[in-house]
Design a protein around this motif. Structure first.
Motif, mmCIF file in Angstrom:
data_model
loop_
_atom_site.group_PDB
_atom_site.id
_atom_site.type_symbol
_atom_site.label_atom_id
_atom_site.label_comp_id
_atom_site.label_asym_id
_atom_site.label_seq_id
_atom_site.Cartn_x
_atom_site.Cartn_y
_atom_site.Cartn_z
ATOM 1 N N PHE A 1 6.025 -1.262 -6.491
ATOM 2 C CA PHE A 1 5.650 -0.130 -5.631
ATOM 3 C C PHE A 1 4.448 -0.568 -4.813
ATOM 4 C CE2 PHE A 1 3.855 3.925 -4.413
ATOM 5 C CZ PHE A 1 4.986 4.674 -4.144
ATOM 6 N N VAL A 2 4.543 -0.427 -3.498
ATOM 7 C CA VAL A 2 3.531 -0.954 -2.590
ATOM 8 C C VAL A 2 2.974 0.185 -1.748
ATOM 9 C CG1 VAL A 2 3.017 -2.613 -0.770
ATOM 10 C CG2 VAL A 2 4.738 -3.162 -2.485
ATOM 11 N N VAL A 3 1.656 0.243 -1.667
ATOM 12 C CA VAL A 3 0.949 1.162 -0.774
ATOM 13 C C VAL A 3 0.177 0.307 0.222
ATOM 14 C CG1 VAL A 3 -0.783 2.970 -0.563
ATOM 15 C CG2 VAL A 3 0.752 2.951 -2.535
ATOM 16 N N THR A 4 0.479 0.484 1.521
ATOM 17 C CA THR A 4 -0.167 -0.302 2.573
ATOM 18 C C THR A 4 -0.786 0.658 3.579
ATOM 19 O OG1 THR A 4 1.488 -2.045 2.319
ATOM 20 C CG2 THR A 4 0.140 -2.102 4.307
ATOM 21 N N ALA A 5 -2.042 0.383 3.923
ATOM 22 C CA ALA A 5 -2.762 1.221 4.891
ATOM 23 C C ALA A 5 -3.485 0.338 5.885
ATOM 24 C CB ALA A 5 -3.751 2.140 4.187
ATOM 25 N N TRP A 6 -3.465 0.780 7.135
ATOM 26 C CA TRP A 6 -4.267 0.114 8.172
ATOM 27 C C TRP A 6 -5.224 1.127 8.758
ATOM 28 C CZ3 TRP A 6 -5.228 1.145 13.267
ATOM 29 C CH2 TRP A 6 -5.932 0.156 13.967
ATOM 30 N N LEU A 7 -6.487 0.674 8.938
ATOM 31 C CA LEU A 7 -7.529 1.556 9.463
ATOM 32 C C LEU A 7 -8.306 0.850 10.568
ATOM 33 C CD1 LEU A 7 -8.888 2.822 6.032
ATOM 34 C CD2 LEU A 7 -7.745 4.258 7.711
ATOM 35 N N VAL B 1 -2.034 -2.230 -2.023
ATOM 36 C CA VAL B 1 -2.047 -2.106 -3.486
ATOM 37 C C VAL B 1 -0.605 -2.212 -3.954
ATOM 38 C CG1 VAL B 1 -2.710 -0.697 -5.454
ATOM 39 C CG2 VAL B 1 -4.087 -0.630 -3.359
ATOM 40 N N ARG B 2 -0.337 -3.230 -4.786
ATOM 41 C CA ARG B 2 1.024 -3.500 -5.244
ATOM 42 C C ARG B 2 1.025 -3.552 -6.772
ATOM 43 N NH1 ARG B 2 5.389 -6.292 -2.895
ATOM 44 N NH2 ARG B 2 4.042 -6.693 -1.077
ATOM 45 N N ASN B 3 1.948 -2.825 -7.373
ATOM 46 C CA ASN B 3 2.117 -2.906 -8.823
ATOM 47 C C ASN B 3 3.596 -3.074 -9.158
ATOM 48 O OD1 ASN B 3 2.177 0.121 -8.064
ATOM 49 N ND2 ASN B 3 3.155 0.070 -10.077
ATOM 50 N N HIS B 4 3.865 -3.834 -10.204
ATOM 51 C CA HIS B 4 5.238 -4.061 -10.631
ATOM 52 C C HIS B 4 5.719 -2.856 -11.421
ATOM 53 C CE1 HIS B 4 5.238 -8.245 -9.311
ATOM 54 N NE2 HIS B 4 4.008 -8.349 -9.837
ATOM 55 N N LEU B 5 6.987 -2.551 -11.250
ATOM 56 C CA LEU B 5 7.581 -1.432 -11.972
ATOM 57 C C LEU B 5 8.076 -1.908 -13.309
ATOM 58 C CD1 LEU B 5 9.569 0.319 -9.096
ATOM 59 C CD2 LEU B 5 7.393 0.996 -10.079
ATOM 60 N N ALA B 6 7.518 -1.329 -14.365
ATOM 61 C CA ALA B 6 7.912 -1.727 -15.717
ATOM 62 C C ALA B 6 9.230 -1.061 -16.089
ATOM 63 C CB ALA B 6 6.821 -1.355 -16.718
#
Length: 441
Positions: free
Chosen positions: A431-437, A390-395
């Motif tokens: 801001f990036v949230v990365t998860a591996w399952l 999940v990636r979102n740009h920082l305003a």
């Protein structure tokens, strides 16, 4: 509750809590717990009776041996005053054996005085040595053993020089009663060997008893430590369960309440856009609150043990990520969702945690940077596992909506419990949230 019912319901739990060493013996103390109320330590009546009976038998036996030795010494020609003084000392030693556990060294000193100096027996000294063995170690025990050995050797040496028909060492030897009284003497090594044998027997029994007591102590200590470990384990499980419940409550309510807050704020700011838009926003608030309440009811049902929907009930799985993205879009977020998951059944825990990762990430993006676009990617296969990003740009301006600060921490714990790993942080202006399952978790 009446006293009669209380007595009927009371359960008496006998728990060994200590083993008090008392000079070669052990008094087992117990705690009585009646209806959950602990009483003080109590010694068992049976132990008291056995201890008193043993003391009575020991004292009586020592007095009997003293009386018989005095008779043999008197008949064999020993000086009457010497026999009388030795007998008095030995009678005092026999009575002193009552306090052999409380004052073993004093009793030992009284017990060896008679046989060392006068023609009397050393039975009381052997019992006193048994009591000393329970409290003495090292050179002190060696010294006590040597003293008792000399006392018994001296006592038996007197016997070795008596007439054979009045000697303890030659009991069982037939003597011609028609002839003269036998006067032959025994060599001194005979009473010394007998005394050594008696002392070694006493030491062997004492060490056996002390080893048994030490083993009993070790068993009770082990049981006590095991009970404490079980209690600590239960407390740890309760703590973990509380943390899991708090995490579920946060994951369930934080997203819904944040969305409601933002929708209500937008409706307040844009209240002049017309009744239709205000009504639509109010409907979104209502549906969001309704979904949050449903999830809250599900968690309460799990706590009460009445939930039967499984871990993915309430669309909290990979299949529900699309609805989650649609719900975020209704609040004004710009979300791009890409799913590239190979055919096959994903493990229920993996599916549930993947939904949590996307939910928490969208909530944080909506809370801290509501005007920035968000990209959600979910992909993987049974060979490579499942990857969520999940990636979102920082305003330029970041929302000041407060947060609990536990979302990503709890999310990391959830991903770890499923066998995966999670990373989060700023990267390339966003801001990036990365998860591996794992696929089948």
């Amino acid at each position: 509750m009446t006293p009669r019912n209380r007595r009927q319901e009371a359960q008496r739990i006998v728990e060994p809590v200590a083993l008090v060493p008392t000079f070669g013996r052990s008094v087992r103390t117990i705690r009585l717990s009646v209806s959950g109320r602990k009483l003080g330590p109590m010694t068992t009546t049976a132990a008291k009776v056995r201890r008193r009976a043993a003391t009575t038998a020991i004292v009586a036996f020592c007095l009997f041996c003293t009386f018989m030795t005095a008779g043999l010494a008197g008949f064999s020609g020993s000086p009457p005053w010497s026999v009388a003084v030795g007998s008095v000392l030995n009678f005092a030693a026999g009575v002193a054996l009552i306090w052999r556990r409380q004052k073993p060294w004093l009793v030992l000193a009284v017990s060896v005085a008679g046989p060392l100096l006068f023609p009397t027996d050393g039975t009381a000294a052997l019992f006193a040595l048994f009591a000393v063995t329970a409290v003495a170690r090292g050179w002190r025990l060696v010294g006590a053993t040597v003293v008792v050995f000399f006392a018994c050797s001296a006592s038996l040496s007197y016997d070795a020089y008596r007439r054979r028909d009045y000697s303890v060492l030659t009991i069982g030897i037939r003597v011609d009663k028609t002839g003269p009284a036998p006067e032959w003497n025994l060599p001194l090594w005979v009473p010394c060997m007998v005394a050594l044998g008696l002392v070694l027997i006493v030491l062997g029994i004492a060490y056996f008893r002390r080893t048994k007591t030490d083993l009993d102590n070790a068993v009770r200590s082990r049981d006590h430590v095991t009970a404490q470990s079980a209690k600590l384990r239960e407390e740890m499980l309760l703590t973990e369960e509380r943390a899991r419940i708090a995490r579920d409550m946060h994951d369930t309510l934080a997203a819904g309440l944040s969305r409601i807050s933002l929708l209500a704020g937008g409706m307040q700011v844009n209240s002049g856009d017309g009744p239709a838009k205000v009504s639509n926003t109010a409907s979104l608030i209502r549906s969001t609150a309704h979904d949050s309440l449903d999830e809250l009811k599900r968690i309460i049902g799990v706590l009460r043990g009445s939930d039967t929907g499984g871990i993915d009930s309430g669309r909290r799985s990979i299949a529900g990520i699309g609805d989650l993205v649609d719900s975020a879009r209704t609040t004004g977020m710009r979300v791009r969702y890409v799913q590239d998951v190979a055919p096959g059944d994903v493990g229920p825990l993996t599916s549930h945690v993947a939904y949590r990762v996307v939910q928490e990430s969208l909530t944080n993006a909506h809370k801290h940077s509501p005007s920035s676009p968000v990209q959600v990617s979910v992909g993987g296969s049974d060979a490579s596992g499942l990857t969520i990003e999940v990636r979102n740009h920082l305003a330029g301006t970041v929302s000041s909506t407060p947060g609990a600060g536990h979302g990503l921490g709890g999310l990391t714990e959830q991903v770890g419990s499923a066998g995966g790993h999670l990373t989060s942080g700023a990267a390339q202006g966003g801001f990036v949230v990365t998860a591996w399952l794992p696929w089948y978790s």
